[in-house]
Every structure is written in structure tokens, then in C-alpha cells.
Design an enzyme around this catalytic site. Structure first.
Site, PDB file in Angstrom:
ATOM      1  N   ARG A   1       0.873  -1.181   0.000  1.00 27.33           N
ATOM      2  CA  ARG A   1       0.000   0.000   0.000  1.00 27.33           C
ATOM      3  C   ARG A   1       0.903   1.222   0.000  1.00 27.33           C
ATOM      4  NH1 ARG A   1      -1.025   2.582   4.600  1.00 27.33           N
ATOM      5  NH2 ARG A   1      -1.284   0.864   6.069  1.00 27.33           N
TER       6      ARG A   1
ATOM      7  N   HIS B   1      -3.507   4.270   4.973  1.00 28.09           N
ATOM      8  CA  HIS B   1      -4.558   3.261   5.161  1.00 28.09           C
ATOM      9  C   HIS B   1      -5.909   3.816   4.702  1.00 28.09           C
ATOM     10  CE1 HIS B   1      -7.077   0.233   6.983  1.00 28.09           C
ATOM     11  NE2 HIS B   1      -7.717   1.182   7.634  1.00 28.09           N
TER      12      HIS B   1
ATOM     13  N   TYR C   1       4.541   5.352  11.395  1.00 22.14           N
ATOM     14  CA  TYR C   1       4.915   3.959  11.679  1.00 22.14           C
ATOM     15  C   TYR C   1       5.766   3.287  10.593  1.00 22.14           C
ATOM     16  CZ  TYR C   1       0.645   3.245   8.877  1.00 22.14           C
ATOM     17  OH  TYR C   1      -0.307   3.292   7.898  1.00 22.14           O
TER      18      TYR C   1
HETATM   19  C1  TPP Z   1     -13.538  -6.869  12.880  1.00 23.73           C
HETATM   20  C2  TPP Z   1     -12.833  -5.557  12.681  1.00 23.73           C
HETATM   21  N1  TPP Z   1     -11.833  -5.213  13.509  1.00 23.73           N
HETATM   22  C3  TPP Z   1     -11.187  -4.043  13.331  1.00 23.73           C
HETATM   23  C4  TPP Z   1     -11.547  -3.184  12.319  1.00 23.73           C
HETATM   24  C5  TPP Z   1     -10.804  -1.862  12.104  1.00 23.73           C
HETATM   25  N2  TPP Z   1      -9.947  -1.987  10.927  1.00 23.73           N
HETATM   26  C6  TPP Z   1     -10.331  -1.471   9.745  1.00 23.73           C
HETATM   27  S1  TPP Z   1      -9.210  -1.781   8.529  1.00 23.73           S
HETATM   28  C7  TPP Z   1      -8.191  -2.591   9.581  1.00 23.73           C
HETATM   29  C8  TPP Z   1      -6.891  -3.178   9.095  1.00 23.73           C
HETATM   30  C9  TPP Z   1      -7.079  -4.180   8.030  1.00 23.73           C
HETATM   31  O1  TPP Z   1      -5.833  -4.594   7.535  1.00 23.73           O
HETATM   32  P1  TPP Z   1      -5.740  -5.572   6.323  1.00 23.73           P
HETATM   33  O2  TPP Z   1      -6.644  -6.734   6.519  1.00 23.73           O
HETATM   34  O3  TPP Z   1      -4.296  -5.860   6.118  1.00 23.73           O
HETATM   35  O4  TPP Z   1      -6.345  -4.734   5.083  1.00 23.73           O
HETATM   36  P2  TPP Z   1      -5.779  -3.375   4.460  1.00 23.73           P
HETATM   37  O5  TPP Z   1      -6.379  -2.247   5.240  1.00 23.73           O
HETATM   38  O6  TPP Z   1      -4.307  -3.402   4.543  1.00 23.73           O
HETATM   39  O7  TPP Z   1      -6.281  -3.376   3.060  1.00 23.73           O
HETATM   40  C10 TPP Z   1      -8.731  -2.621  10.865  1.00 23.73           C
HETATM   41  C11 TPP Z   1      -8.073  -3.243  12.027  1.00 23.73           C
HETATM   42  C12 TPP Z   1     -12.616  -3.575  11.487  1.00 23.73           C
HETATM   43  N3  TPP Z   1     -13.023  -2.821  10.455  1.00 23.73           N
HETATM   44  N4  TPP Z   1     -13.228  -4.762  11.671  1.00 23.73           N
END
Ligand code: TPP
Ligand code: MG
Length: 362
Positions: free
Chosen positions: A258, A262, A271
Site C-alpha cells: 500500500r 490506510h 509507523y
Molecule cells: C472486525 C474488525 N476489527 C477491526 C476493524 C478496524 N480496521 C479497519 S481496517 C483494519 C486493518 C485491516 O488490515 P488488512 O486486513 O491488512 O487490510 P488493508 O487495510 O491493509 O487493506 C482494521 C483493524 C474492522 N473494520 N473490523
């Protein structure tokens, strides 16, 4: 046969196009017609331009939030290009390119980010599920769809996405277990973009690769260079064919990055280092594919420049249109599209909201 020949336990990764846009594995180069290659490139470029301009709109205070895709276009479009119109796409939330390729319009994408329910309601023949914000929950939906396909003796494949962070959720494991046990026609793509907000891939799991998690569920797993659109296509195509032949699910780890934040609420400089970002920027999936197409004469420099102008214009026009009316949405619309038949508890809440609206209190 590619998937069987790359062992995730040995950290082997499928790459066809290197970062200079040179083919390094002629033997597994997928056979894709020029028109399709061009369509894939155009969708990647459109995705990039939407991303760039949308970030600007958000920074201008014209949108609440947005999750950028920059750097992940090949992981998305290389994979989605390997399914057909009748197949299902089940996204997480960072799959703009896949959505567009599968027929979701930019109008709808902007409506979604404007909080309008219409942005999650697609035409009947666009077999795409809406964005899923609860991480990894979409994977069980994807397996459910694929189980239904088996029961109905249909021939569709369900392609689902999850992030690297999503692989730590219980639902990832439940979904893969069910998929293995019921031999479902699923293809799972992990977009390993190295970060789950501020949590790096290195501390997400002790496993050497994410692809190797497939082994525990008795299904094939393979690591692919996610910035290489041709490798993503070749591997996904093979997985889709396996699924269609009734040979069951496959897990594909797309190793990507990415490049942006985020979401627009995030500041990644807190970070991660600039050096890390710069190193990955050299592997940019869009420039890599562009070089390949220019070299092959499938695309010309003039055509490319023209496309960039056209797309920028299209994005501006669409955004301006949605900006005017996109937010004209009622809270009560959230009840509209979740179920074919509303369950009693929701119905009760819906009736209550309806009275509230009709009472003119809003
Ligand atoms: C069950 C849940 N826990 C926490 C969150 C908050 N949250 C949103 S995106 C994210 C990180 C996701 O990381 P990843 O799966 O690597 O996807 P990326 O954002 O890198 O595309 C988190 C913890 C959420 N949306 N749903
Ligand atoms: Mg991630």
C-alpha cells in the site's frame, strides 16, 4: 501447471514480469489477447487516477473519508480479469480496481463513499457483493455463495479478497476450513500490502508466508508477486479453472504494498520509513505493465497520455455530479438492501424509524 510448482513453505513466489517490465518466465506467460491486455491496463490506470483525484477531493474537505489503492492495482485487476461475468466477486474494502473491472460504476463508488446506500446496490447482472468493513467477515459469505453454487449444481466461481491483517481473524480460518471440507468453488486472494493500518505483516503472524496457511486446510496455497499483473492473472486463472472443474478452493497470497495511507484519516509516516515506501515505489505495478505494453506495441505513448487526460476529465465530471446530490440520503435507507426478507428484529427498528421520519423529526 503453476500452483503446484511453487512451494509457499520454501518462500517461492510466482513472477512473470520483472520490475523493468521484462518477461522472466516465458514458460508460464499467460495467453491473453491484446484487447484484453489493454482493457486490464486501462482499468489499472483509471483506478490510479480515481485514487489520486479522490485523495485531493478529500483533502479539499469535499468528502469524509476514502481508502486508497495505490500500488495494489495489479493484485486486484490481474485476479479479477481471470473470472467471467457469471462468477461472483466478494470484496473486502480496498478493491476499487476489481469493482470497476467487474462492472461497478464510478458513480456508485462515489455514492458509497458519500454514505449513500445506492452505492452498494448493483445491477442484477453485476455479481458483486458490497464493501465489507468488518474485517474478514466477507469470506464466510463467499464460502456460503460457493456452497450454494455446489448445491444448485451451477458452474460459477466465487472470488473473494481479504487483507494480510484479515488473516488473523477467526472468520478467515472458519471460511478456509469450510471451503476445504465442502470443496467449494472459491478462490481467495490475500492482498498482502504489508500493513494492517500500523501493524506490519512481520508481527501479524509467525508464519513465513500467508500462502502456507492453506496447507492446514488441505487446499493449495501459492505466493504471487502482487505487483505483477500477468503473474496474478496466470495463477488466478489456474485456480478458477480448478474450482470450475470441481477440484475445490485455492488460496493466493498477492505480495504487494500500500503506497498511500490506510485511509485518509491515517498518517503512515508515524509507523513506517520513507525508504521502505521508495523501495516499493520502484516496483510500481502500473509502470511495469505500461513498459511491457509499450515494448510490445500494444500501447503507444500518445494513446497513454490521451487516456490519462480522458480519465482525469471523467473523474472530475462524475465527482462533481455526485457531490451535488450524493449526500441526499436518508438514514432509513440502511434497512433497504440487506435482506430479501427483513427479519422481525430489523422490521421493528425499521417501523420505529419510519414513524420518526414520518413524524418529521429527522
Ligand atoms: C472486525 C474488525 N476489527 C477491526 C476493524 C478496524 N480496521 C479497519 S481496517 C483494519 C486493518 C485491516 O488490515 P488488512 O486486513 O491488512 O487490510 P488493508 O487495510 O491493509 O487493506 C482494521 C483493524 C474492522 N473494520 N473490523
Ligand atoms: Mg494490509
Amino acid at each position: 501447471m503453476i500452483i503446484q510448482n511453487f512451494n509457499p513453505l520454501e518462500d517461492e513466489m510466482v513472477t512473470i514480469l520483472d520490475k523493468e517490465g521484462e518477461v522472466v518466465r516465458e514458460d508460464i506467460l499467460p495467453d491473453i489477447e491484446d484487447d484484453k491486455l489493454k482493457h486490464m491496463y486501462k482499468t489499472m490506470l483509471f483506478t490510479r487516477i480515481i485514487d489520486t483525484k479522490t485523495l485531493q477531493y478529500q483533502r479539499q474537505g469535499r468528502m469524509l473519508t476514502y481508502a486508497p489503492n495505490k500500488g495494489q492495482e495489479a493484485a486486484q485487476i490481474g485476479s479479477v480479469a481471470a473470472i467471467e461475468k457469471e462468477d461472483w466477486l466478494v470484496p473486502a474494502f480496498r478493491e476499487l480496481g476489481a469493482w470497476l473491472y467487474k462492472g461497478v460504476s464510478l458513480d456508485q463508488i462515489y455514492l458509497y463513499w458519500y454514505g449513500n446506500e445506492e452505492g452498494s446496490r448493483f445491477e442484477k447482472d453485476v455479481k458483486v457483493l458490497p464493501i465489507s468493513v468488518p474485517i474478514a467477515s466477507q469470506l464466510n459469505h463467499a464460502v456460503g455463495i460457493a456452497m450454494a453454487t455446489n448445491i444448485k449444481k451451477e458452474n460459477d466461481v466465487t472470488l473473494a479478497y481479504v487483507g494480510d491483517g484479515g488473516t488473523s481473524e477467526g472468520e478467515f480460518h472458519e471460511a478456509l476450513n469450510f471451503a476445504g471440507v465442502f470443496n467449494t468453488p472459491n478462490v481467495f486472494i490475500i492482498q498482502n500490502n504489508q500493513w494492517a493500518i500500523s501493524v506490519s505483516r512481520n508481527i501479524q503472524t509467525k508464519s513465513e508466508t500467508l500462502a502456507q496457511k492453506a496447507i492446514a486446510y488441505g487446499i493449495p496455497g501459492v505466493q504471487v508477486d502482487g505487483n505483477d499483473v500477468l503473474a496474478m492473472y496466470a495463477v488466478t486463472k489456474e485456480a478458477v479453472e480448478r474450482a470450475r472443474r470441481g477440484e475445490g478452493p485455492t488460496l493466493i497470497e498477492a505480495v504487494t504494498y500500500r503506497l498511500g495511507p490506510h485511509t485518509t484519516s491515517d498518517d503512515p509516516t508515524i509507523y513506517r520509513t520513507n525508504e521502505e515506501v521508495e523501495e516499493w515505489a520502484l516496483k510500481d505495478p502500473l509502470t511495469r505493465f505500461q513498459k511491457y505494453l509499450l515494448d510490445k506495441g500494444i500501447l503507444t505513448q500518445e494513446e497513454d497520455e490521451k487516456l490519462r487526460d480522458e480519465y482525469a476529465d471523467q473523474v472530475t465530471q462524475t465527482f462533481k455530479k455526485i457531490e451535488k446530490t450524493g449526500a441526499d440520503t436518508k438514514l432509513i435507507d440502511v434497512f433497504k438492501y440487506n435482506y430479501a426478507e427483513m427479519p422481525p428484529n430489523l422490521k421493528e427498528q425499521y417501523e420505529e424509524q419510519k414513524r420518526y421520519y414520518e413524524g418529521g423529526e429527522k
